[in-house]
Scaffold this motif. Sequence first.
Motif, PDB file in Angstrom:
ATOM      1  N   ILE A 182       2.829  -7.119   5.748  1.00  0.00           N
ATOM      2  CA  ILE A 182       3.913  -7.690   4.927  1.00  0.00           C
ATOM      3  C   ILE A 182       5.130  -6.774   5.026  1.00  0.00           C
ATOM      4  CG2 ILE A 182       4.581  -8.511   2.646  1.00  0.00           C
ATOM      5  CD1 ILE A 182       1.620  -8.707   1.926  1.00  0.00           C
ATOM      6  N   GLU A 183       6.253  -7.332   5.414  1.00  0.00           N
ATOM      7  CA  GLU A 183       7.472  -6.546   5.654  1.00  0.00           C
ATOM      8  C   GLU A 183       8.610  -7.073   4.759  1.00  0.00           C
ATOM      9  OE1 GLU A 183       8.840  -3.894   7.387  1.00  0.00           O
ATOM     10  OE2 GLU A 183      10.682  -4.634   6.486  1.00  0.00           O
ATOM     11  N   ALA A 184       9.244  -6.136   4.048  1.00  0.00           N
ATOM     12  CA  ALA A 184      10.311  -6.534   3.116  1.00  0.00           C
ATOM     13  C   ALA A 184      11.556  -7.043   3.846  1.00  0.00           C
ATOM     14  CB  ALA A 184      10.684  -5.349   2.231  1.00  0.00           C
ATOM     15  N   GLY A 243      11.103  -1.985  11.361  1.00  0.00           N
ATOM     16  CA  GLY A 243      11.470  -0.819  10.549  1.00  0.00           C
ATOM     17  C   GLY A 243      12.810  -0.228  10.942  1.00  0.00           C
ATOM     18  N   GLN A 244      12.870   1.105  10.891  1.00  0.00           N
ATOM     19  CA  GLN A 244      14.137   1.792  11.164  1.00  0.00           C
ATOM     20  C   GLN A 244      14.651   1.482  12.575  1.00  0.00           C
ATOM     21  OE1 GLN A 244      13.776   6.045  10.107  1.00  0.00           O
ATOM     22  NE2 GLN A 244      12.115   5.425   8.754  1.00  0.00           N
ATOM     23  N   LEU A 245      13.735   1.255  13.515  1.00  0.00           N
ATOM     24  CA  LEU A 245      14.147   1.051  14.913  1.00  0.00           C
ATOM     25  C   LEU A 245      15.042  -0.174  15.046  1.00  0.00           C
ATOM     26  CD1 LEU A 245      11.368   2.635  14.967  1.00  0.00           C
ATOM     27  CD2 LEU A 245      11.215   1.924  17.315  1.00  0.00           C
ATOM     28  N   TYR A 283      18.833   1.643  14.222  1.00  0.00           N
ATOM     29  CA  TYR A 283      19.349   2.140  15.503  1.00  0.00           C
ATOM     30  C   TYR A 283      18.834   1.331  16.704  1.00  0.00           C
ATOM     31  CZ  TYR A 283      14.949   4.926  15.307  1.00  0.00           C
ATOM     32  OH  TYR A 283      13.647   5.343  15.204  1.00  0.00           O
ATOM     33  N   ALA A 309       2.689   1.679   4.457  1.00  0.00           N
ATOM     34  CA  ALA A 309       3.453   2.184   5.610  1.00  0.00           C
ATOM     35  C   ALA A 309       4.928   1.822   5.406  1.00  0.00           C
ATOM     36  CB  ALA A 309       2.912   1.581   6.909  1.00  0.00           C
ATOM     37  N   MET A 369      10.812   4.852   4.583  1.00  0.00           N
ATOM     38  CA  MET A 369      11.745   5.393   3.582  1.00  0.00           C
ATOM     39  C   MET A 369      11.890   4.433   2.402  1.00  0.00           C
ATOM     40  SD  MET A 369      14.844   6.968   5.769  1.00  0.00           S
ATOM     41  CE  MET A 369      15.347   5.612   6.773  1.00  0.00           C
ATOM     42  N   PHE A 375      15.938   1.119   2.426  1.00  0.00           N
ATOM     43  CA  PHE A 375      16.927   2.063   2.946  1.00  0.00           C
ATOM     44  C   PHE A 375      18.216   1.380   3.378  1.00  0.00           C
ATOM     45  CE2 PHE A 375      16.079   0.742   7.247  1.00  0.00           C
ATOM     46  CZ  PHE A 375      14.704   0.551   7.320  1.00  0.00           C
ATOM     47  N   SER A 405      21.869  11.136  15.964  1.00  0.00           N
ATOM     48  CA  SER A 405      22.058   9.702  16.053  1.00  0.00           C
ATOM     49  C   SER A 405      23.529   9.350  16.335  1.00  0.00           C
ATOM     50  CB  SER A 405      21.566   9.128  14.738  1.00  0.00           C
ATOM     51  OG  SER A 405      21.959   7.865  14.571  1.00  0.00           O
ATOM     52  N   ILE A 417      21.260   8.372   5.613  1.00  0.00           N
ATOM     53  CA  ILE A 417      20.624   7.179   5.055  1.00  0.00           C
ATOM     54  C   ILE A 417      20.370   7.410   3.563  1.00  0.00           C
ATOM     55  CG2 ILE A 417      18.594   5.649   5.255  1.00  0.00           C
ATOM     56  CD1 ILE A 417      19.990   5.964   7.917  1.00  0.00           C
ATOM     57  N   TRP A 463       2.885   2.079  -8.165  1.00  0.00           N
ATOM     58  CA  TRP A 463       1.613   1.839  -7.474  1.00  0.00           C
ATOM     59  C   TRP A 463       0.542   2.857  -7.837  1.00  0.00           C
ATOM     60  CZ3 TRP A 463       3.613   0.364  -1.850  1.00  0.00           C
ATOM     61  CH2 TRP A 463       4.413  -0.787  -1.963  1.00  0.00           C
ATOM     62  N   ILE A 506       6.055   8.788  16.874  1.00  0.00           N
ATOM     63  CA  ILE A 506       4.695   9.102  17.340  1.00  0.00           C
ATOM     64  C   ILE A 506       3.816   9.624  16.200  1.00  0.00           C
ATOM     65  CG2 ILE A 506       5.307  11.444  18.166  1.00  0.00           C
ATOM     66  CD1 ILE A 506       3.259  10.639  20.490  1.00  0.00           C
ATOM     67  N   ALA A 560       4.091   8.650  13.050  1.00  0.00           N
ATOM     68  CA  ALA A 560       3.733   7.443  12.279  1.00  0.00           C
ATOM     69  C   ALA A 560       2.598   6.699  12.983  1.00  0.00           C
ATOM     70  CB  ALA A 560       4.955   6.542  12.126  1.00  0.00           C
TER      71      ALA A 560
HETATM   72  C1  LIG Z   1      19.032   7.216  13.114  1.00  0.00           C
HETATM   73  C2  LIG Z   1      17.586   7.563  13.386  1.00  0.00           C
HETATM   74  C3  LIG Z   1      17.192   7.832  14.668  1.00  0.00           C
HETATM   75  C4  LIG Z   1      15.855   8.161  14.936  1.00  0.00           C
HETATM   76  N1  LIG Z   1      15.471   8.430  16.231  1.00  0.00           N
HETATM   77  C5  LIG Z   1      14.178   8.731  16.494  1.00  0.00           C
HETATM   78  C6  LIG Z   1      13.761   9.013  17.836  1.00  0.00           C
HETATM   79  O1  LIG Z   1      14.563   9.000  18.783  1.00  0.00           O
HETATM   80  N2  LIG Z   1      12.454   9.301  18.044  1.00  0.00           N
HETATM   81  C7  LIG Z   1      11.511   9.334  17.022  1.00  0.00           C
HETATM   82  O2  LIG Z   1      10.334   9.594  17.282  1.00  0.00           O
HETATM   83  N3  LIG Z   1      11.898   9.076  15.745  1.00  0.00           N
HETATM   84  C8  LIG Z   1      13.189   8.763  15.457  1.00  0.00           C
HETATM   85  N4  LIG Z   1      13.566   8.495  14.157  1.00  0.00           N
HETATM   86  C9  LIG Z   1      12.528   8.524  13.100  1.00  0.00           C
HETATM   87  C10 LIG Z   1      11.672   7.218  13.134  1.00  0.00           C
HETATM   88  O3  LIG Z   1      12.527   6.089  13.107  1.00  0.00           O
HETATM   89  C11 LIG Z   1      10.727   7.188  11.945  1.00  0.00           C
HETATM   90  O4  LIG Z   1       9.944   8.349  11.931  1.00  0.00           O
HETATM   91  C12 LIG Z   1       9.828   5.946  12.027  1.00  0.00           C
HETATM   92  O5  LIG Z   1      10.585   4.768  11.985  1.00  0.00           O
HETATM   93  C13 LIG Z   1       8.808   5.931  10.877  1.00  0.00           C
HETATM   94  O6  LIG Z   1       8.068   4.763  10.958  1.00  0.00           O
HETATM   95  P1  LIG Z   1       7.403   4.097   9.661  1.00  0.00           P
HETATM   96  O7  LIG Z   1       6.643   2.917  10.165  1.00  0.00           O
HETATM   97  O8  LIG Z   1       6.707   5.141   8.881  1.00  0.00           O
HETATM   98  O9  LIG Z   1       8.628   3.663   8.741  1.00  0.00           O
HETATM   99  P2  LIG Z   1       9.855   2.653   8.949  1.00  0.00           P
HETATM  100  O10 LIG Z   1      10.288   2.569  10.354  1.00  0.00           O
HETATM  101  O11 LIG Z   1      10.849   3.079   7.929  1.00  0.00           O
HETATM  102  O12 LIG Z   1       9.246   1.242   8.535  1.00  0.00           O
HETATM  103  C14 LIG Z   1       8.856   0.994   7.201  1.00  0.00           C
HETATM  104  C15 LIG Z   1       9.025  -0.484   6.906  1.00  0.00           C
HETATM  105  O13 LIG Z   1       8.503  -0.755   5.592  1.00  0.00           O
HETATM  106  C16 LIG Z   1       9.322  -1.746   4.984  1.00  0.00           C
HETATM  107  N5  LIG Z   1       9.167  -1.674   3.528  1.00  0.00           N
HETATM  108  C17 LIG Z   1       9.688  -0.756   2.666  1.00  0.00           C
HETATM  109  N6  LIG Z   1       9.348  -1.057   1.390  1.00  0.00           N
HETATM  110  C18 LIG Z   1       8.577  -2.179   1.458  1.00  0.00           C
HETATM  111  C19 LIG Z   1       7.921  -2.987   0.474  1.00  0.00           C
HETATM  112  N7  LIG Z   1       7.948  -2.684  -0.851  1.00  0.00           N
HETATM  113  N8  LIG Z   1       7.241  -4.103   0.886  1.00  0.00           N
HETATM  114  C20 LIG Z   1       7.177  -4.407   2.214  1.00  0.00           C
HETATM  115  N9  LIG Z   1       7.791  -3.675   3.191  1.00  0.00           N
HETATM  116  C21 LIG Z   1       8.468  -2.568   2.816  1.00  0.00           C
HETATM  117  C22 LIG Z   1      10.736  -1.358   5.431  1.00  0.00           C
HETATM  118  O14 LIG Z   1      11.607  -2.485   5.319  1.00  0.00           O
HETATM  119  C23 LIG Z   1      10.504  -0.918   6.881  1.00  0.00           C
HETATM  120  O15 LIG Z   1      10.691  -1.986   7.791  1.00  0.00           O
HETATM  121  C24 LIG Z   1      14.897   8.193  13.873  1.00  0.00           C
HETATM  122  C25 LIG Z   1      15.311   7.899  12.563  1.00  0.00           C
HETATM  123  C26 LIG Z   1      16.645   7.591  12.316  1.00  0.00           C
HETATM  124  C27 LIG Z   1      17.073   7.277  10.894  1.00  0.00           C
END
Ligand SMILES: Cc1cc2nc3c(=O)[nH]c(=O)nc-3n(C[C@H](O)[C@H](O)[C@H](O)COP(=O)(O)OP(=O)(O)OC[C@H]3O[C@@H](n4cnc5c(N)ncnc54)[C@H](O)[C@@H]3O)c2cc1C
Length: 319
Positions: free
Chosen positions: A39-41, A46-48, A52, A119, A122, A125, A166, A246, A256, A296, A298
């Motif tokens: 389930i994705e909000a 995600g951040q990708l 960016y 998962a 942030m 965000f 970035s 951010i 929770w 990696i 994550a």
């Molecule tokens: C500008 C920038 C550049 C980066 N470049 C790199 C890079 O080159 N290489 C690298 O390895 N890392 C990079 N990173 C870090 C990398 O993006 C993160 O470490 C990675 O995205 C973490 O993955 P995640 O799945 O934990 O979280 P996220 O990618 O943040 O995904 C979490 C998801 O959960 C969703 N969510 C949040 N709350 C809820 C809720 N209540 N219900 C349902 N869904 C929810 C969010 O909408 C989001 O889509 C970068 C980060 C930034 C900000």
Amino acid sequence: MDRIYELKMCYDIIIIGAGPGGLTAGIYARSRMMKTLIIEAGRVGGQLISLYPEKGIHNYPGFESVQARKLSDRLYAQAESLGCDIHDNEKVNEVLDGDEELIVNTSKSQYHAKSVIVAIGMGNFNPKKMCIPGEAELTDKGVTYILPVKEGLVGRKVVLFGGGNSAIEMALISDTVTDTAIVHRKPEFRADECNVDALKHSNVRTVMNTAAVSFNGSGKLESVTLNRNGETYDVPADLAVVNIGIDADLEVLKKWDLKLTEDGRVVVDLDMSTSRNGIFACGDVVDYDGKNKLIITACGEAATASQSAYKFVKKPYWA
Ligand SMILES: Cc1cc2nc3c(=O)[nH]c(=O)nc-3n(C[C@H](O)[C@H](O)[C@H](O)COP(=O)(O)OP(=O)(O)OC[C@H]3O[C@@H](n4cnc5c(N)ncnc54)[C@H](O)[C@@H]3O)c2cc1C
């Protein structure tokens, strides 16, 4: 899938968040044939995808370089083709204890699961704003927080604001197709040496020790006013890309009932289990000594969280 059927069904695992962590957890869960819902909000990826999409990722093994959008698309396609149910634009609000399972309440529905993986990265965000005159009025009219696709940059005067990896990487992408400057308020960039070096060897103009004062234009961005050592001056620009950090909000976690660190991230054990029975966590939302917030990391934590959820749900005699 039919929502009525979903409501009656108890998933083996519900994954909250579809960034690289959540999608990888889904991929591993399906390799164990667990009934899996992600389930994705917001948008899957995600951040990708949300912060960016145009940036190249150079530290994900197996790819010398891969555009963030493409890596996200591949993770999405893999999770979907393996049989994960994936809902986007649906926010999880609560995770409650049921009689024998967990109950996940979202902005759209209620689901039951034998285990949950948090998962959420942030959390909620948004890119930081500069909070200067003209910014609100000209957002999406020349002021933006995410670099547009390259084709949208051609022929434009681009000014980027920021001093981290970035911002520099965005400037280097922009430089391949158009006139580009990067403005940073400090004397030095706060970025990897390889990025700073690439910048030095590019055509990007660097403007250091300089602050943005205002964005100007009627109906669309025409110039930016800058201030260096107390002197203000205007620079013509038709695209300003702000990349100064951010604003993240993990408030939802407080509801929770999970054990959190002082700065509000989830405390986990080595198997990625949290303080609540049947709930695991992975990715940026998790913190511990030595944590490195990377894609990696994550993905690695997701594989462990998924395996732990599998053991919790199926209790195989051999694991
Ligand atoms: C500008 C920038 C550049 C980066 N470049 C790199 C890079 O080159 N290489 C690298 O390895 N890392 C990079 N990173 C870090 C990398 O993006 C993160 O470490 C990675 O995205 C973490 O993955 P995640 O799945 O934990 O979280 P996220 O990618 O943040 O995904 C979490 C998801 O959960 C969703 N969510 C949040 N709350 C809820 C809720 N209540 N219900 C349902 N869904 C929810 C969010 O909408 C989001 O889509 C970068 C980060 C930034 C900000």
